[in-house]
Scaffold this active site. Sequence first.
Site, PDB file in Angstrom:
ATOM      1  N   HIS A 267       3.887  -3.435 -12.620  1.00  0.00           N
ATOM      2  CA  HIS A 267       4.876  -4.519 -12.576  1.00  0.00           C
ATOM      3  C   HIS A 267       6.134  -4.079 -13.310  1.00  0.00           C
ATOM      4  CE1 HIS A 267       6.653  -8.393 -12.418  1.00  0.00           C
ATOM      5  NE2 HIS A 267       5.955  -9.033 -13.317  1.00  0.00           N
ATOM      6  N   HIS A 309       5.877  -2.795  -2.639  1.00  0.00           N
ATOM      7  CA  HIS A 309       6.085  -4.115  -3.241  1.00  0.00           C
ATOM      8  C   HIS A 309       5.125  -5.089  -2.571  1.00  0.00           C
ATOM      9  CE1 HIS A 309       8.096  -7.750  -4.659  1.00  0.00           C
ATOM     10  NE2 HIS A 309       8.668  -6.974  -5.550  1.00  0.00           N
ATOM     11  N   ASP A 366      12.741  -0.893  -9.326  1.00  0.00           N
ATOM     12  CA  ASP A 366      12.525   0.002 -10.476  1.00  0.00           C
ATOM     13  C   ASP A 366      12.858   1.451 -10.188  1.00  0.00           C
ATOM     14  OD1 ASP A 366      10.033  -2.209 -10.680  1.00  0.00           O
ATOM     15  OD2 ASP A 366      11.230  -1.838 -12.481  1.00  0.00           O
TER      16      ASP A 366
HETATM   17  C1  SDX Z   1       7.949  -5.145  -9.600  1.00  0.00           C
HETATM   18  O1  SDX Z   1       6.149  -9.233  -7.591  1.00  0.00           O
HETATM   19  C2  SDX Z   1       7.379  -8.952  -7.897  1.00  0.00           C
HETATM   20  O2  SDX Z   1       8.312  -9.634  -7.427  1.00  0.00           O
HETATM   21  C3  SDX Z   1       7.534  -7.788  -8.818  1.00  0.00           C
HETATM   22  C4  SDX Z   1       8.963  -7.359  -9.095  1.00  0.00           C
HETATM   23  C5  SDX Z   1       9.744  -8.430  -9.820  1.00  0.00           C
HETATM   24  O3  SDX Z   1      10.982  -8.394  -9.763  1.00  0.00           O
HETATM   25  O4  SDX Z   1       9.090  -9.223 -10.557  1.00  0.00           O
HETATM   26  O5  SDX Z   1       9.626  -7.051  -7.882  1.00  0.00           O
HETATM   27  C6  SDX Z   1       8.999  -6.117  -9.988  1.00  0.00           C
HETATM   28  O6  SDX Z   1       6.847  -5.228 -10.120  1.00  0.00           O
HETATM   29  C7  SDX Z   1       8.252  -4.116  -8.555  1.00  0.00           C
HETATM   30  C8  SDX Z   1       7.017  -3.213  -8.235  1.00  0.00           C
HETATM   31  C9  SDX Z   1       6.991  -2.140  -9.300  1.00  0.00           C
HETATM   32  N1  SDX Z   1       5.709  -1.372  -9.224  1.00  0.00           N
HETATM   33  C10 SDX Z   1       5.713  -0.104  -8.804  1.00  0.00           C
HETATM   34  O7  SDX Z   1       6.699   0.501  -8.387  1.00  0.00           O
HETATM   35  C11 SDX Z   1       4.347   0.577  -8.934  1.00  0.00           C
HETATM   36  C12 SDX Z   1       4.017   1.305  -7.614  1.00  0.00           C
HETATM   37  N2  SDX Z   1       3.775   0.303  -6.608  1.00  0.00           N
HETATM   38  C13 SDX Z   1       2.374  -0.025  -6.306  1.00  0.00           C
HETATM   39  O8  SDX Z   1       1.589  -0.089  -7.483  1.00  0.00           O
HETATM   40  C14 SDX Z   1       2.247  -1.196  -5.351  1.00  0.00           C
HETATM   41  O9  SDX Z   1       3.122  -0.950  -4.334  1.00  0.00           O
HETATM   42  C15 SDX Z   1       2.486  -2.605  -5.836  1.00  0.00           C
HETATM   43  C16 SDX Z   1       1.648  -2.945  -7.039  1.00  0.00           C
HETATM   44  C17 SDX Z   1       3.927  -2.832  -6.173  1.00  0.00           C
HETATM   45  C18 SDX Z   1       2.091  -3.533  -4.702  1.00  0.00           C
HETATM   46  O10 SDX Z   1       0.732  -3.426  -4.591  1.00  0.00           O
HETATM   47  P1  SDX Z   1      -0.001  -4.101  -3.341  1.00  0.00           P
HETATM   48  O11 SDX Z   1       0.815  -5.126  -2.630  1.00  0.00           O
HETATM   49  O12 SDX Z   1      -1.347  -4.505  -3.828  1.00  0.00           O
HETATM   50  O13 SDX Z   1      -0.032  -2.885  -2.364  1.00  0.00           O
HETATM   51  P2  SDX Z   1      -1.306  -2.467  -1.662  1.00  0.00           P
HETATM   52  O14 SDX Z   1      -2.229  -1.927  -2.673  1.00  0.00           O
HETATM   53  O15 SDX Z   1      -1.773  -3.611  -0.788  1.00  0.00           O
HETATM   54  O16 SDX Z   1      -0.737  -1.284  -0.770  1.00  0.00           O
HETATM   55  C19 SDX Z   1      -1.043  -1.209   0.579  1.00  0.00           C
HETATM   56  C20 SDX Z   1      -1.261   0.291   0.835  1.00  0.00           C
HETATM   57  C21 SDX Z   1      -2.469   0.852   0.103  1.00  0.00           C
HETATM   58  O17 SDX Z   1      -2.971   1.924   0.899  1.00  0.00           O
HETATM   59  P3  SDX Z   1      -4.132   1.594   1.999  1.00  0.00           P
HETATM   60  O18 SDX Z   1      -5.251   0.875   1.273  1.00  0.00           O
HETATM   61  O19 SDX Z   1      -3.477   0.741   3.065  1.00  0.00           O
HETATM   62  O20 SDX Z   1      -4.530   2.956   2.517  1.00  0.00           O
HETATM   63  O21 SDX Z   1      -0.132   1.040   0.364  1.00  0.00           O
HETATM   64  C22 SDX Z   1      -0.557   1.946  -0.645  1.00  0.00           C
HETATM   65  C23 SDX Z   1      -1.897   1.453  -1.144  1.00  0.00           C
HETATM   66  O22 SDX Z   1      -2.673   2.531  -1.632  1.00  0.00           O
HETATM   67  N3  SDX Z   1       0.449   1.945  -1.693  1.00  0.00           N
HETATM   68  C24 SDX Z   1       0.953   3.036  -2.257  1.00  0.00           C
HETATM   69  C25 SDX Z   1       1.934   2.587  -3.147  1.00  0.00           C
HETATM   70  N4  SDX Z   1       1.991   1.238  -3.118  1.00  0.00           N
HETATM   71  C26 SDX Z   1       1.064   0.848  -2.217  1.00  0.00           C
HETATM   72  N5  SDX Z   1       0.669   4.338  -2.103  1.00  0.00           N
HETATM   73  C27 SDX Z   1       1.369   5.212  -2.847  1.00  0.00           C
HETATM   74  N6  SDX Z   1       2.336   4.865  -3.725  1.00  0.00           N
HETATM   75  C28 SDX Z   1       2.646   3.562  -3.906  1.00  0.00           C
HETATM   76  N7  SDX Z   1       3.582   3.206  -4.785  1.00  0.00           N
END
Ligand code: SDX
Length: 428
Positions: A267, A309, A366
């Site tokens: 996050h 996201h 970010d």
């Molecule tokens: C913020 O909610 C908000 O509004 C948050 C925010 C705010 O202003 O408050 O916008 C701020 O938190 C932005 C996000 C910052 N976090 C990151 O950058 C960390 C990296 N991102 C991931 O951890 C992830 O994308 C999340 C946590 C942001 C979202 O997670 P989800 O929605 O649970 O994504 P998911 O696990 O459902 O992903 C779907 C697929 C998965 O693969 P499959 O199971 O389909 O094979 O996408 C993959 C995930 O493994 N995936 C990624 C990835 N993010 C998702 N693979 C590699 N790198 C990534 N960053």
Amino acid sequence: MSSKTVTVTDPASGNTAELPVVEGTVGNNAIDVRTLAKQSGYFTYDPGFAATASCSSAITYIDGEQGILLHRGYPIEQLASKSSYLEVCYLLLNGELPNSTESDDFENIIKNHTMVHENIGRFMQGFRYDAHPMAMLSATVAALASFYHDSIDINDPEHRQITAHRLIAKMPTLASYCYKHYRGQPFVYPRNNLSYTENFLHLMFAVPAEEYSPSPAAIRAMETLLILHADHEQNASTSTVRLAGSSGANPFASIAAGIACLWGPAHGGANEAVMNMLDDIMETGETIESTIARAKDKNDPFRLMGFGHRVYKNYDPRATCIQGVCHDLLDELGGDQPLFQLARELEEAVLADDYFKERKLFPNVDFYSGIILRALNIPMNMFTAMFAMARTVGWIAHWQEMHTDPHFRIGRPQQIYTGPTRRDYPGA
Ligand code: SDX
């Protein structure tokens, strides 16, 4: 509430449940499932609440498919280029942009709350010299409740308002105290002749030995970062603030809970994690290709920080704004051009990769913010504290909205139990 309903039928028993539809001004409608269990015996199951509306809100709207972000209807791109952080604070708290008198009055109110009790400074000096700023900030914001016994009645609108003003005003002071403690420099007192953002940079970088005056480019870049991080619907930390506040917890305790949640690398901690990731690539010589391969490897917990996201399945509009600010700032102030270049190459490679395209993983807010913060000489362990400082207005706006919501009640999710059924203790 609309007059529409949805009927759910249980094929096993043939029983049906008729559920009202809840409509907003824009975006998805929702099925009101509050009577589902009574009518059908079924709960809904939605880990992470990705398909669940926890409340109705008029503050912020996101269209993840279109990459749209509105604060009280105004597009984030326009607010980032035309507004000020305090004007956005007023908008989020009150629902309308202030006129010039309201704007001046609000700015003066905030300026009159920027100092903290001297004992707060002594409290913060009790931390280890290398304490993480988010540990200091969450603890200190909770401790603020012990200084304001006169205004933590959550049912008093005036108490709620002055607490909102105090939190917005004091977060820059508290964040700068975390930095000064870490640097071993004396705390700097706020200056009411400076703007909110210039005052923050003054609090952070002024030293008794000499005058400090930040460049206009640095002030504008910091102002834009604050605006872009001010609010974002029911994200994890905002939902935490609402849940904590739903028990009647005072606003300082509720905001402290939000700060704790924001600390997580998935996050608010992502901006710090992005810089660690980019630094690692630079220092280890790991290629962009091998980094992307790791992010795709299901056996490797590594994820590309700054991408993906929960809601945006298109560009995060804030990332687009931030990339522009980053480009202009580095052109004007200099800064880590190789790192910015690496970030742009990584973004280009990711956007061309089918794995990320199929999963609609775009840069989020970010991805570039850390490069800007580093160009502003803000150390990495302060990055998430910057996010917390900016998001405090969003948290308190949602906390206030919750307390005036006629549907407000304490949050208490159900569960699907998968443990053992009743069994007797040996010999019972
Ligand atoms: C913020 O909610 C908000 O509004 C948050 C925010 C705010 O202003 O408050 O916008 C701020 O938190 C932005 C996000 C910052 N976090 C990151 O950058 C960390 C990296 N991102 C991931 O951890 C992830 O994308 C999340 C946590 C942001 C979202 O997670 P989800 O929605 O649970 O994504 P998911 O696990 O459902 O992903 C779907 C697929 C998965 O693969 P499959 O199971 O389909 O094979 O996408 C993959 C995930 O493994 N995936 C990624 C990835 N993010 C998702 N693979 C590699 N790198 C990534 N960053």
